[in-house]
Design an enzyme around this catalytic site. Structure first.
Site, PDB file in Angstrom:
ATOM      1  CG  ASP A  58       0.939  60.153  74.829  1.00  0.00           C
ATOM      2  OD1 ASP A  58       1.096  60.662  73.711  1.00  0.00           O
ATOM      3  OD2 ASP A  58      -0.044  59.458  75.143  1.00  0.00           O
TER       4      ASP A  58
ATOM      5  CG  HIS B 124       3.542  55.663  68.312  1.00  0.00           C
ATOM      6  ND1 HIS B 124       2.316  55.174  67.891  1.00  0.00           N
ATOM      7  CD2 HIS B 124       3.290  56.876  68.857  1.00  0.00           C
ATOM      8  CE1 HIS B 124       1.366  56.055  68.194  1.00  0.00           C
ATOM      9  NE2 HIS B 124       1.936  57.103  68.773  1.00  0.00           N
TER      10      HIS B 124
END
Lengths: 409, 409
Positions: free
Chosen positions: B227, B318
Site C-alpha cells: 500500500d 482500486h
C-alpha cells in the site's frame, strides 16, 4: 533443567537466535518475497547486519519459547473460553493445529491456512506461548491431576478485579519485536481457534523497541521506574531453578504463569515529588540504584540507617517488602507496559502494567511475595490490580508433537 | 519549496536525521542516564552503529516535522476539543507550551514539567505534528480567513461515520519508532493541554518495526496488500509540490491533513480467493506489481486487455479508480494500520487503516480521487470509512517561535 543451559549471563539462554532463518527454506512464497525485497528495496552496499525482522527463536524444544529469551518490544495476551462440548479429543485437535501454526510462524513460514502469507515472512523474534487454565485441564478429563496452584489466586486486599480482565481457559502469548507480525500471528491463531473457543479478553503490551536501547537495559515502566533489576538472569541455572518444573508429572519442563493487570494511577503519581517516589520504591529513579548504593545492581543494605536513625530504605518501600529471607520465594518477571485510550473523556491516561511472572510453584514462590506486598507496600497507593489469571504452561514439544501432549495424549 | 530539498530519492528529504543528538547537550538528567547506560548496559565492544533510540528529527524548520520523513513504526493520533471560553490569547499560550514540549521531546530532552524525565531520553525519531480543526481557526478570531477545504469532507456513499472517530479542534500526531516514547510524549502533551482542551478521540497505529525490513520497503496493510507504491517519493520536488502550500497566507509552508478511519472486514476478505483479491486491487499480492507488469514500480498499462478482450486491470479495480489523468489530483499518504481488541466477543478482529493524506488543497487534490473511489471501487466491498477528520497543518517555526504563530500572533 535443560541440558544445554549456558552459565554465562550474556548467553541468550538455551534458545539460540537464528539469523536469517526466516528467508532460508520457506518455499515459494518466501522466494518471491525475497526476490521482491531485492527488487524493491536493496540494502545499502556493504550492509552486514541481518535485519532484525529475519531473526527467529525456535519453537521446538524442552521448554516452550517466549519465556527464557529476551523480552520483545510487543506482546499480545489473549485468553480464550472453551466452547460448550469441547473435550479431550477436540483439545488435542486444537493444540495440534495451533502448535503447527506457531512453529511455522516462528520460523517466518506461513501456516497452511494463511490467506496473507506475505505477512508471515517477518518473524522478528516471534514466539507463541500457550497456557492452560483450570477449566481446560478439567476438560481434558485425565487422571493427571491439576496442581494445587492451578486456580484463581487467593484474594488480596488491594484487588479490585474485573471479570473482563481475569481468568480464562487457554492463554496465547504472542510476542515479537514487530507489531504487524503480532497482529497477523494473532489473527492466524484465532482463526484456527474459533471453532473451539471464543475470546475472553485481549491485553496488549509494549516495552522499548528493538534498537532503542543497549541490549540488557532493564525496562522502565510508565511511572519512570526501572523495573526488574533483581530478576533471575537469562541463561543462568538460577533462572532454570526458579522457573522450570522438575518432576515426573505432565508439567515437567513446564512452569506456571501469573498475569496481573495493574492499573497505575499516573495522575496521582504526578503529585508525589521525586524524593517521595524514591522512598516508595527504595531505589533512585535516575539509575535504579538502591537508596543505599550507587549502581543499579548494588545489593540493597536494609540495615543502613539515616543520621536520625530511620532505615535509609524504608520498611514500607516496595523493594523491602518484595524481598524475602526465604531463598525459594523468587519469581521470574517478564512484564509489559500498557497504555490504552481512556474510556472516560475527563481522563488523559489509562496506563499500567501487564505484570507477568513465571515460577515453578505459585503457592510457594509467588503468593508469599504478593502477601507481603498486600500487607504493606507504599506503591499500593498508586497501583490497583484490576485483572488476575493463572495458567499452567506445559513443556515444549519436538517436531511432530504439540504443546499439551503430555496432558492430552 | 524548502531551499535545501534534496533531489535524490534516496535522500531522507530536507530533514536530516541527527545521530546521537539525544545524548549530546541534554543536561544533567541525560548525563546521569548516559552514565547509567554505561554502567548497566555497556554496548558490545566494537559496536559502531548508533542506537536507533538516539536518532532525532529536528522539530524546527520551514515545515512541521512528521510529514516528509520516513514513517515511524508507531503513531498515536489524538483529537482534542477546546474547552468553553478558549480564545486567541489562550490558544497562543497553549501552542507556545505544546511547541516547547514538542521541540524538547524531539531532541530527547525532557520538557520543563516532565515528572519522568528519564522516559524522554529515547526519541527514536520522535516527531510531534499539530493540526488545527475548523473551530480552532474560528476561535482564533482573526481575519485570516480559513480555507474553503477546512470543513468536514463532503458525504460519500460508502461512509458509515461515527462521531466518536470524527472531527476535532486540535490534532496531535505523535510518531516514533518506540512505543514507550509515544506513550510518554503523548502524556506530557496532554498534561499541558488539559487546561485548554479535552480528549475527543485517540487512534493508535503501527507499521513494520524499525529494523524489520530494508529501508524503503513499501508498507503492507492487514489485507496483505502493498500500500503506497505510487506515493510521491521523499526528498523530491514532486512531493513538495503535492504537499506544501505555496502562497502568502498564514498556511504558507503548511499543508492539509485528511484522516479517515477505515474499517477492514478481514473475515469477509478471507472468503475472497487470491485471483479475486488481485483483480480487486489491480496488483499482484506477492510483490505489488500491477497486473500488467512484473515489478512493484512498473507503470500499470490500463489499455492492456486479456485474450478475451477484457481489461487486464479491471475498470472497477482500486488502482484504476484511484488514478486520474489530471496531474494535480495527487496526494501524499502516510497511513498506519490499526488492530484493536474487538468489542464484540463473537469477533476475533477489529482491524483497519488510519488513512492519512497530506495535500496542499483537499478540494482539488483529495476530493476528486475519493469521489471516483466512492462511485466505483471493488475494495469498497471489504472496507468502510467509520471516521473522518480534516485539519489545517500550519507551517513549522524557528527556535523561539511556536506552531500556529502565523495565525495566532
Amino acid at each position: 533443567m535443560a541440558s544445554n543451559a549456558g552459565k554465562n549471563p550474556n548467553d541468550l539462554s538455551r534458545r539460540q537466535l537464528f539469523l536469517g532463518g526466516a528467508v532460508a527454506g520457506v518455499g515459494a512464497v518466501a522466494a518471491v518475497a525475497a526476490d521482491h525485497a531485492l527488487n524493491a528495496a536493496p540494502m545499502a552496499p556493504g550492509a552486514a547486519a541481518p535485519l532484525n525482522g529475519t531473526v527467529t527463536i525456535p519453537f521446538h524444544g524442552a521448554h516452550q519459547s517466549g519465556i527464557d529469551s529476551p523480552p520483545t518490544a510487543h506482546a499480545t495476551f489473549i485468553a480464550l473460553d472453551l466452547r460448550e462440548g469441547i473435550g479431550r479429543e477436540e483439545l488435542q485437535a486444537m493444540m495440534r493445529l495451533l502448535s503447527d501454526d506457531a512453529a511455522r510462524l516462528a520460523q517466518g513460514v506461513n501456516p497452511l491456512a494463511d490467506t496473507e502469507p506475505e505477512l508471515s515472512l517477518v518473524p522478528a523474534r516471534l514466539t507463541i506461548t500457550f497456557g492452560f487454565g483450570p477449566r481446560l485441564v478439567d476438560r481434558a478429563g485425565t487422571d493427571r491431576a491439576p496442581r494445587s496452584w492451578l486456580r484463581p489466586l487467593p484474594a488480596f486486599k488491594v484487588d479490585r478485579l474485573e471479570q473482563a480482565w481475569s481468568d480464562g481457559d487457554l492463554l496465547l502469548q504472542v510476542s515479537s519485536d514487530d507489531p504487524l507480525t503480532v497482529a497477523h500471528a494473532t489473527r492466524m491463531l484465532l482463526k484456527d481457534a474459533r471453532r473451539f473457543a471464543t475470546v475472553r479478553w485481549t491485553q496488549k503490551g509494549f516495552r522499548r523497541a528493538h534498537g532503542s536501547e543497549a541490549t540488557g537495559t532493564t525496562m522502565r515502566n510508565l511511572f519512570g521506574q526501572i523495573d526488574g533489576t533483581t530478576n533471575p538472569k537469562l541463561g543462568t541455572a538460577d533462572l532454570e531453578s526458579v522457573v522450570w518444573i522438575d518432576d515426573k508429572s505432565w508439567l515437567a519442563g513446564g512452569t506456571s504463569m501469573v498475569m496481573r493487570r495493574i492499573d497505575m494511577n499516573v495522575d496521582k503519581w504526578d503529585r508525589l515529588d521525586r524524593p517521595g517516589r524514591e522512598l516508595a520504591v527504595g531505589r533512585r529513579l535516575d539509575n535504579g540504584a538502591p537508596l543505599t548504593g550507587t549502581r543499579e545492581q548494588d545489593e540493597p543494605d536494609f540495615n543502613h540507617t539515616t543520621t536520625v536513625g530511620f532505615p535509609t530504605i524504608p520498611e514500607f518501600s516496595h523493594i523491602r517488602r518484595a524481598r524475602s529471607d526465604a531463598t525459594h520465594e523468587r519469581i521470574f518477571r517478564r512484564s509489559y507496559n500498557y497504555d490504552d485510550a481512556p474510556s472516560d473523556p475527563s481522563m488523559i491516561s489509562n496506563t499500567g502494567l501487564v505484570f507477568i511472572s513465571f515460577q515453578a510453584d505459585i503457592d510457594t514462590q509467588f503468593v508469599p511475595i504478593q502477601r507481603r506486598l498486600d500487607d504493606l507496600d507504599l506503591l499500593n497507593e498508586w497501583t490497583t490490580p484490576v485483572g488476575s489469571a493463572v495458567f499452567a504452561i506445559p513443556p515444549g514439544c519436538e517436531k511432530g508433537g504439540y504443546i499439551g501432549e503430555t496432558l492430552l495424549a
